[in-house]
Design a protein around this motif. Structure first.
Motif: not given
Length: 213
Positions: A83, A85, A179, A181
């Motif tokens: 993950i 950001s 974000s 993923y």
């Protein structure tokens, strides 16, 4: 039966006080495998417990769905972590907004979500406006902006524009909180949650049922 017997003899031959070794005669754990492990079905762990050692001394094991082989996942070598950001700071944009911005992030490997945004004018000027269409009420044409991510030609693209043919009164600067993923680290991407408010101002939804991979 011959194959089973061979594996049994091999396991016994490498069994010692330290454990069982496959591909090694000197295992350092209860079971040590030197080489790749291939699965034709699922792998289950019963009560794996809490890892209390130094995290930097361990690796995450993932299954590559293309060849069903267990592989070591090393975040330091990945383009993005599981993950990630980040902020896209895009400036000197046309007054009409950002109609197509290619992030270069692979849509096959990653899933991208816009979490929020900040709009500024030239040189971080907070006094920025958008034009109002002629002959309209000031309360019309809300929302003012559209911000979305979408896939095109295998990569994630971003669009951020004023609605209803309006434009900014100066060249905007946009900060997009994004974000990213890793798709192979997502267990599921749940379906859209639909909820009818029936005209009231508050509501409570049930947690979405997971979509099994």
């Amino acid at each position: 039966m011959k194959n089973i017997f061979f594996v049994f003899i091999f396991a016994i031959s490498t069994l010692n006080a330290q454990g069982v070794g496959i591909g090694t005669t000197n295992p350092t754990h209860n079971l040590e495998v030197v080489g790749n492990v291939k699965l034709s079905d699922e792998l289950y762990f019963e009560n794996p417990g809490v890892y209390s050692d130094v995290a930097s001394n361990s690796y995450l094991i993932v299954r590559d769905n293309s060849d069903k082989v267990l592989k070591r996942y090393v975040p330091a070598t990945a383009e993005y972590s599981a993950i990630n950001s980040t902020v896209f700071y895009i400036k000197n944009i046309n007054a009409g907004g950002l109609t197509d911005f290619n992030t270069g992030i692979s849509a096959n490997d990653y899933y991208l979500v816009i979490g929020g945004f900040i709009i500024r004018g030239v040189n971080n000027n907070s006094n920025i406006n958008i034009t109002q269409p002629a002959n309209t009420n000031l309360n019309e044409f809300i929302p003012q902006y559209s911000a979305r991510s979408y896939i095109q030609n295998g990569t994630w693209h971003i669009k951020f524009t004023p609605n209803n043919n309006r434009v900014f009164d100066q060249s905007p600067e946009i900060r997009l909180n994004v974000s990213v993923y890793r798709r192979d680290m997502l267990t599921t991407i749940n379906n859209t949650i639909n909820y009818n408010m029936n005209g009231v101002t508050t509501g409570v939804a049930s947690a979405p049922a997971p979509v099994l991979p």
